[in-house]
Every structure is written in structure tokens, then in C-alpha cells.
Write a protein that holds these residues in place. Structure first.
Motif, PDB file in Angstrom:
ATOM      1  N   PRO A 318       1.572  -6.112   0.349  1.00 21.62           N
ATOM      2  CA  PRO A 318       0.092  -6.128  -0.140  1.00 21.62           C
ATOM      3  C   PRO A 318      -0.488  -4.951  -0.338  1.00 21.62           C
ATOM      4  O   PRO A 318       0.024  -3.676   0.399  1.00 21.62           O
ATOM      5  N   GLN A 319      -1.295  -4.850  -1.229  1.00 22.69           N
ATOM      6  CA  GLN A 319      -1.079  -3.521  -2.057  1.00 22.69           C
ATOM      7  C   GLN A 319      -2.881  -3.048  -0.969  1.00 22.69           C
ATOM      8  O   GLN A 319      -2.228  -1.708  -0.374  1.00 22.69           O
ATOM      9  N   LYS A 320      -2.946  -3.999   0.265  1.00 28.33           N
ATOM     10  CA  LYS A 320      -3.292  -2.563   0.919  1.00 28.33           C
ATOM     11  C   LYS A 320      -3.784  -1.788   1.798  1.00 28.33           C
ATOM     12  O   LYS A 320      -3.651  -1.111   2.494  1.00 28.33           O
ATOM     13  N   ARG A 321      -1.584  -2.948   2.166  1.00 26.50           N
ATOM     14  CA  ARG A 321      -1.052  -3.079   3.249  1.00 26.50           C
ATOM     15  C   ARG A 321      -0.264  -1.182   3.000  1.00 26.50           C
ATOM     16  O   ARG A 321      -0.714  -0.201   3.456  1.00 26.50           O
ATOM     17  N   GLY A 392      -1.032 -11.569  -9.829  1.00 29.78           N
ATOM     18  CA  GLY A 392      -0.854 -11.359 -11.738  1.00 29.78           C
ATOM     19  C   GLY A 392      -0.854  -9.433 -11.817  1.00 29.78           C
ATOM     20  O   GLY A 392       0.182  -8.767 -12.715  1.00 29.78           O
ATOM     21  N   LYS A 393      -0.992  -8.711 -10.650  1.00 27.18           N
ATOM     22  CA  LYS A 393      -0.780  -7.137 -11.293  1.00 27.18           C
ATOM     23  C   LYS A 393       0.050  -6.252 -10.437  1.00 27.18           C
ATOM     24  O   LYS A 393       0.221  -7.326  -9.374  1.00 27.18           O
ATOM     25  N   VAL A 394       0.853  -5.673 -11.183  1.00 26.95           N
ATOM     26  CA  VAL A 394       2.111  -5.008 -10.510  1.00 26.95           C
ATOM     27  C   VAL A 394       1.676  -4.254  -9.366  1.00 26.95           C
ATOM     28  O   VAL A 394       0.382  -3.438 -10.110  1.00 26.95           O
ATOM     29  N   GLY A 395       1.884  -3.678  -8.306  1.00 25.97           N
ATOM     30  CA  GLY A 395       2.379  -2.968  -7.479  1.00 25.97           C
ATOM     31  C   GLY A 395       2.003  -1.428  -7.583  1.00 25.97           C
ATOM     32  O   GLY A 395       2.338  -1.502  -8.554  1.00 25.97           O
TER      33      GLY A 395
END
Length: 411
Positions: A318-321, A392-395
Motif C-alpha cells: 500500500p502507498q502508506k507502507r 485508480g492511482k498509480v503508486g
């Protein structure tokens, strides 16, 4: 933009802290912007300079040889106007039309969408196990035929053509002397002659020589690199040269900048089509992960940095990690303003034309991942291979993404 000062040049190793369309033969030359129209057109008619507005301090994106993961909508989301890639000058160009080569096709597409473009010609002799061709040889004729094929596809359509990618790394160690200079000078003269003959009234495509490597080391500063700069200075058709400061500190990057700025003539500029702190990241791949990260994400405390990255490649985070992993890492977090500081250094010279930064994590960055794989994967703006899509957002590598956007707004 402040002019370069002698004091800045002397201290730059610590300064970290410091289109007009091409007019084919017979057509009327378009006027440039930001410079004397008469001067521009006079030089264009003589074949010594292109028409159109010259870049000054721009920041764009770079996909190297692989644009497959780059979407133009994502480039636009960064507010980037420049896109750069390179094409290997290999026998693949004999078998397939240059315009169909992946890098060239994507750059031509970008140009059609009003992005400005840079193409570098890569001669990978070392990878292919080949020696530098001698002037007048059959091997040289083969190389020049490939060059002509690429020029037919891109001249007048690209904004910048860079002759060479990383010549001093792509040539055998025993040939990194005057023989290297002779080959690239011959190719440059050929390209200059091509542009003069095909576009006598001026051309959109500007010419640079590229790119110098390892200028932060004594080994990278040789008579051959000095001759490289001298050749650029004495050829009015060449706008300047390219540098690739992949370094372990901003101080080391400053040595690159000092080298070229102190040697280039006042009317010449430089590109930085690749730059990063990858040498610093590489030093820490064997470090243990931060205790705070291990505790938060229930990871064994003896896990190494390269293993965390490998886990993210295998099953994107996930982005946060991903953000936490970088923010908690003591080798990364202190350099979160690297992109801002590096661009400030480039721009303060007054001699930067365009810099381009890695846009996406390409396949080669993860292939064969292990403890000794160079961690290019930490550089790009989009972390598309280590971060999962969310809504839908790319990392992304958030610190680079945000800095890049801010640098567009500030220029």
C-alpha cells in the motif's frame, strides 16, 4: 537566476547546500523566442544553430530505453513538459524501421502531444563485446547507416538529439582514450553535416554531446574527457554536453557541475538527462530495517533493506507502507529534499538547459533482484512496481513526486 560566481564554482563541491517546427529545405525559418530573432535566423541559415526557443533550466522526465510503463496522463500530472529516452544503435535498427523502435515511437508520440523531447543515441559497444569502429572501416559505415536511419526518423521532430549516451561506460576500458574521441567526433560531424544539408534554413533539433560520467572521481577526469569538452566548445553547431551525476552525495554532484561549468564556453549549456543518489542507496542495501518499521509492520528485525524492497516487488505495498519504509529509513529520510537541492544547484549555474529525472520503475530495475542489484528502483517518481494501485492511482515515491511538482511551479 543568479549568474555563476567564482566563489560558487570554487565551493561547488560543497554547494549541495548551496519549437518551432523544423523547416525542411526550401521553407521559411520560424522565429525564436527569448533571443534575437535576426541572430537566430542568421545562424540557422548558416546551419550553425537551430531555430526556436532554447530551453533554460527546464525539468522533465526520463524513461531511458523502456517507456512501456509511462503514460502521458501521468507525465502531465507531474506538470512536466520534457520527455527523454535513448535508442541503442544496434543491429535491431537494421531489421526494423527506426520510427518503430519503442523509444523513438514513444518520443514521436510525445512530440505530437506537445511535449518537448530529447533522444540520446546509445552505442553499447561494451555490452556487445565490440571494439570502437575505425574511421573509414566497414564497421563505421554500418554505424553511420544506422545513424542516418534514426536521423531520417527524428531530425526536425525531436527538440534535442544527444550524440552518445554514456560513452565512457559503454566502451571497453582499454579504449577510453583518444580512440573514443575520434569515433564520437566523427559521428558528431556526420550528424552536423546531415542537419546542414537537410535543413539549410534552420531546424528545430538542437545537438548535444552526451554524457560524461564519474566526474566526481579522478578516474573520470582524463585527457579524453578534457578533449570531449574542447570539441564541444569549438563546434558552434553543438549546444553543449550532457552529464549523468549518479552519486552518493550532493557534494559529489557538485564536482560534476564544477567540472563542466568551469570548462564550457559562455555560450554553451549542459543537460543532466540522468541524475540520482543511487550510489548512496546502494551502500545501505545490506542494512537492517528500522526498528520502528519492523514493529509497525510485524517484520523480523533482522530483515535487510534489500529484502523489504524485494517483498514490495513480489507483492506491491500500500502507498502508506512504502512511504513509511522510506521515511523511517535513516539512510533515505535525511535526503528527502535531494531533488530540490540538486535542481537548485543545476539552475544556479545559469547554464542548465534541461534536466530529466526517472519517471517510472521499469522492468529491468526489478529483474534479478537481490542483495547486490543496483537499487535504481528507488529513484523514479512513480513507484509503479513496488506500490499497488489505490483508487485508480498509480503508486509513487511521494517525496520525489511532490518535489518534482513544486520545482515545476517554481520555474
Amino acid at each position: 537566476m543568479r549568474p555563476t560566481s567564482r566563489r560558487w564554482l570554487l565551493g561547488v563541491s560543497g554547494a549541495a547546500l548551496l519549437t518551432a517546427a523544423c523547416n525542411p529545405q526550401g521553407s521559411k525559418a520560424a522565429s525564436g523566442e527569448g533571443s534575437s530573432q535576426t541572430h537566430t535566423q542568421t545562424n540557422a541559415r548558416s546551419g550553425s544553430a537551430p531555430v526556436g526557443e532554447a530551453p533554460d533550466g527546464a525539468l522533465g522526465v526520463n524513461f531511458n530505453e523502456d517507456p512501456s510503463d509511462m503514460e502521458f496522463a501521468e507525465v502531465s500530472a507531474l506538470s512536466a513538459k520534457w520527455v527523454r529516452g535513448f535508442v541503442p544503435m544496434t543491429d535491431d535498427l537494421d531489421a526494423h524501421p527506426p520510427a518503430q523502435q519503442q523509444s523513438i515511437a514513444r518520443l514521436l508520440d510525445a512530440s505530437g502531444k506537445d511535449f518537448r523531447t530529447i533522444l540520446s543515441l546509445k552505442f553499447p559497444f561494451l555490452t556487445l563485446g565490440q571494439s570502437l569502429p575505425k574511421v573509414g572501416s566497414k564497421e563505421m559505415a554500418t554505424q553511420l547507416k544506422r545513424v542516418d536511419g534514426v536521423l531520417d526518423a527524428v531530425m526536425g521532430k525531436m527538440d534535442i538529439l544527444t550524440i552518445g549516451n554514456e560513452p565512457f561506460l559503454e566502451t571497453g576500458k582499454d579504449e577510453r582514450d583518444a580512440r573514443l574521441n575520434v569515433f564520437y567526433e566523427h559521428v558528431a560531424e556526420h550528424v552536423i553535416d546531415y542537419r546542414r544539408k537537410k535543413f539549410p534554413h534552420g531546424c528545430r533539433t538542437r545537438l548535444y554531446m552526451g554524457a560524461l560520467n564519474r566526474l566526481d572521481t579522478k578516474e573520470g577526469r582524463t585527457p579524453a574527457t578534457e578533449r570531449w569538452v574542447t570539441f564541444v566548445n569549438r563546434k558552434p553547431e553543438l549546444e553543449g554536453l550532457d552529464i549523468h551525476p549518479h552519486v552518493d552525495s550532493l557534494e559529489a554532484a557538485g564536482k560534476y557541475v564544477q567540472y563542466v561549468v568551469s570548462r564550457l564556453d559562455k555560450n554553451k549549456k549542459f543537460l543532466a538527462t540522468e541524475f540520482s543518489l543511487v550510489q548512496l542507496w546502494e551502500q545501505h542495501m545490506g542494512d537492517k530495517i528500522p526498528a520502528a518499521y519492523a514493529e509497525k509492520y510485524k517484520v523480523p528485525p533482522n530483515t535487510r533493506v534489500w529484502q523489504v524492497i524485494g517483498n514490495a516487488i513480489e507483492k506491491p505495498f500500500p502507498q502508506k507502507r512504502w512511504d513509511d519504509f522510506l521515511a523511517m529509513s535513516p539512510w533515505f529520510a535525511p535526503h528527502k529534499d535531494y531533488l530540490t537541492q540538486q535542481m537548485r544547484m543545476f539552475r544556479e549555474t545559469g547554464k542548465l538547459a534541461v534536466a530529466t529525472y526517472g519517471v517510472t520503475q521499469i522492468k529491468s530495475m526489478q529483474t534479478g533482484w537481490g542483495a547486490h542489484k543496483k537499487p535504481w528502483i528507488l529513484n523514479p517518481l512513480y513507484a509503479n512496481r513496488t506500490v499497488r494501485k489505490e483508487n485508480g492511482k498509480v503508486g509513487r515515491t511521494t517525496v520525489w513526486f511532490d518535489s518534482f511538482r513544486a520545482l515545476q511551479d517554481s520555474h
